[in-house]
Motif scaffolding. Sequence first.
Motif, PDB file in Angstrom:
ATOM      1  N   LYS A  36       1.021  -1.168   0.030  1.00  0.00           N
ATOM      2  CA  LYS A  36       0.109   0.079   0.025  1.00  0.00           C
ATOM      3  C   LYS A  36       0.812   1.317  -0.221  1.00  0.00           C
ATOM      4  O   LYS A  36       2.060   1.068   0.442  1.00  0.00           O
ATOM      5  N   LYS A  37       0.355   2.292  -0.552  1.00  0.00           N
ATOM      6  CA  LYS A  37       1.021   3.726  -0.621  1.00  0.00           C
ATOM      7  C   LYS A  37       1.101   4.193   0.968  1.00  0.00           C
ATOM      8  O   LYS A  37       0.196   4.151   1.756  1.00  0.00           O
ATOM      9  N   GLY A  38       2.269   4.904   1.107  1.00  0.00           N
ATOM     10  CA  GLY A  38       2.698   5.323   2.373  1.00  0.00           C
ATOM     11  C   GLY A  38       3.083   6.719   2.003  1.00  0.00           C
ATOM     12  O   GLY A  38       3.477   7.284   0.845  1.00  0.00           O
ATOM     13  N   LEU A  39       3.335   7.742   2.948  1.00  0.00           N
ATOM     14  CA  LEU A  39       3.880   9.270   2.842  1.00  0.00           C
ATOM     15  C   LEU A  39       5.094   9.331   3.869  1.00  0.00           C
ATOM     16  O   LEU A  39       5.050   8.847   4.935  1.00  0.00           O
ATOM     17  N   VAL A  40       6.003   9.878   3.300  1.00  0.00           N
ATOM     18  CA  VAL A  40       7.331  10.145   4.480  1.00  0.00           C
ATOM     19  C   VAL A  40       7.898  11.755   3.974  1.00  0.00           C
ATOM     20  O   VAL A  40       7.708  11.902   2.876  1.00  0.00           O
ATOM     21  N   SER A  41       8.099  12.319   5.073  1.00  0.00           N
ATOM     22  CA  SER A  41       8.659  13.616   4.992  1.00  0.00           C
ATOM     23  C   SER A  41      10.074  14.045   6.133  1.00  0.00           C
ATOM     24  O   SER A  41      10.039  12.813   6.892  1.00  0.00           O
ATOM     25  N   ARG A  42      10.548  14.750   5.832  1.00  0.00           N
ATOM     26  CA  ARG A  42      11.909  15.147   6.758  1.00  0.00           C
ATOM     27  C   ARG A  42      12.174  16.625   6.828  1.00  0.00           C
ATOM     28  O   ARG A  42      11.506  17.309   6.279  1.00  0.00           O
ATOM     29  N   PHE A  43      12.571  16.737   8.210  1.00  0.00           N
ATOM     30  CA  PHE A  43      13.216  18.004   8.441  1.00  0.00           C
ATOM     31  C   PHE A  43      14.222  18.087   9.406  1.00  0.00           C
ATOM     32  O   PHE A  43      14.479  17.010  10.071  1.00  0.00           O
ATOM     33  N   LEU A  44      15.355  18.991   9.271  1.00  0.00           N
ATOM     34  CA  LEU A  44      16.575  18.889   9.794  1.00  0.00           C
ATOM     35  C   LEU A  44      16.372  19.849  11.079  1.00  0.00           C
ATOM     36  O   LEU A  44      15.931  21.143  10.950  1.00  0.00           O
ATOM     37  N   LEU A  45      16.824  19.201  12.333  1.00  0.00           N
ATOM     38  CA  LEU A  45      16.552  20.103  13.420  1.00  0.00           C
ATOM     39  C   LEU A  45      17.910  20.190  14.103  1.00  0.00           C
ATOM     40  O   LEU A  45      18.792  19.751  14.052  1.00  0.00           O
ATOM     41  N   ARG A  46      17.984  21.633  14.484  1.00  0.00           N
ATOM     42  CA  ARG A  46      19.342  22.133  15.077  1.00  0.00           C
ATOM     43  C   ARG A  46      18.989  22.687  16.532  1.00  0.00           C
ATOM     44  O   ARG A  46      18.373  23.447  16.745  1.00  0.00           O
ATOM     45  N   ASP A  47      20.044  22.419  17.327  1.00  0.00           N
ATOM     46  CA  ASP A  47      20.091  23.172  18.657  1.00  0.00           C
ATOM     47  C   ASP A  47      21.664  23.557  18.879  1.00  0.00           C
ATOM     48  O   ASP A  47      22.323  23.417  17.833  1.00  0.00           O
ATOM     49  N   ASN A  48      22.103  23.887  20.165  1.00  0.00           N
ATOM     50  CA  ASN A  48      23.321  24.535  20.358  1.00  0.00           C
ATOM     51  C   ASN A  48      24.216  23.398  20.271  1.00  0.00           C
ATOM     52  O   ASN A  48      25.423  23.734  20.313  1.00  0.00           O
ATOM     53  N   THR A  49      23.874  22.158  20.014  1.00  0.00           N
ATOM     54  CA  THR A  49      24.939  20.878  20.429  1.00  0.00           C
ATOM     55  C   THR A  49      25.209  20.532  19.104  1.00  0.00           C
ATOM     56  O   THR A  49      26.072  19.492  18.812  1.00  0.00           O
ATOM     57  N   GLY A  50      24.228  20.368  17.973  1.00  0.00           N
ATOM     58  CA  GLY A  50      24.119  19.702  16.833  1.00  0.00           C
ATOM     59  C   GLY A  50      22.930  19.525  15.985  1.00  0.00           C
ATOM     60  O   GLY A  50      22.100  20.568  16.242  1.00  0.00           O
ATOM     61  N   GLU A  51      22.942  18.723  15.101  1.00  0.00           N
ATOM     62  CA  GLU A  51      21.658  18.680  14.205  1.00  0.00           C
ATOM     63  C   GLU A  51      21.086  17.175  14.180  1.00  0.00           C
ATOM     64  O   GLU A  51      22.332  16.373  14.230  1.00  0.00           O
TER      65      GLU A  51
END
Length: 481
Positions: A103-118
């Motif tokens: 079956k079809k699925g859906l996926v997305s992403r985002f890059l998160l950053r704080d003061n220590t890394g990503e």
Amino acid sequence: MIILSLDEKINKIIEKTGLSKSEIEQKINEEIKKMQGLINEETAIYIIMKQYGLEDKEIIKRVNVDKDIPINNLNHQLTNVCVVGRIIEIIPPREFIRKTDNKKGLVSRFLLRDNTGEIWVVLWDEKAKYVETDDFRINSLIRIVNGNIKKNNKGDYEIHIGAKSDLEINPPDIESNNYPKINIEDHHFKISSLTPNMKNINIKAQIIFKEQPRIIEKEDKILSILKIYVQDDTGNIPIIFWNEDVVKAQEFREGDIIKISGLYAKQQFNNSSKLELVFGRSSKIELINRIDENSVKDIRDKFKKDYLDNETKVIYPKTTEINYIKDINSENKYIIKGFIAKEINRITIYEACENCKKKIENCTCDKKIQSIGFRAILNIIIDDGTGTIRATFFGDKVEKLLNLTAIDIKMEIEGENSDHFYQQINQKLIGRELLLIGKAKFSKFSNQYELNIFNFEFINAEKEIEDLLPKILKEENINSD
């Protein structure tokens, strides 16, 4: 606030009011009609929720948050983590087919950053649409609640947003000044991170090859086009310039380090497994550093050898005539037209040096192998009515034929549903007609000629032959032979 999908918001209204879904949808349409179509579904639902007093009590509520964990302290032994940071990259949703149920699925992403890394955050199915909401944008401050830590195929950690996870935009208990915003204009994507349909892309790269401008006729219009190839430390990609933008691109030369903003990523016309960038109306190009062209000669020559020669020079025979398979009797280059006549039951995947594309044990590079990838080999039987011939496809030609990357093919043929995978590709390919070009070699094993394929195109109708020939040939190169 916590982001809810449209369906989740409708369910909140149902719980509060007892109205049916169809009644709520009717109210949504009435609100849109009342505003003469100037609002969308999202805004209409927001208005309805306010009417029923849902805004403060049910939606903009605080979540129970354990201690927020710095990104550099995350590991796969942690569960249900809470992390705060700013969004610095967004990859739009894309569809995929699940192996478990097809079956079809859906996926997305985002890059998160704080003061220590990503760290990359992965969203699935209905929650993948979160990245398209109005509040979800570059530099938004966000808290992830109950995220799951997983390792990707490169061994890097990711946060996956599951059914019990939440996203909280602009959490009120967080001091935003502790999370500096990025300068969007100065933020650049790495070439290897690009995906189809991404917009507003900024990159910083070096021009390693620049084609000559061409004039083409399209839909009774005369258009000029120029393609340049750029490279950063993660890969290379072509950029397409049209018409007046060709003049802008002509100001730059091979070796220049440039910064380009406002690009759009799309699949290449002749190879859907690869991307190209389009320079559009809002795009800008700027010179960062001019380097002597002679100093990049080795880079340019290597690029032409590795990436362009297989796509251009080696595929040009001295004739544009289509040959019959029965007439293949020497180790020369041939163009043939035929259909796939036999089922595919084996695809070979091997580890290869990314530099010379050879198997690891056969690598001839002077330098130590820096990067290892996967390449595919596929043999198919072509029939043109006068005879049959075994045609061998290599590397990106296999990816083009199957419309899959080598790593995706590897996962399919090594998975539990490999038989189903072969069945699917055979249903798709058996009987398909192709226009192919390649070099014939005599096989002592089979005691007949076989064809190593340099390029090909699918044929949908007889009248397309004249249109397809230019795609696998370059007239100026043929005339020069």
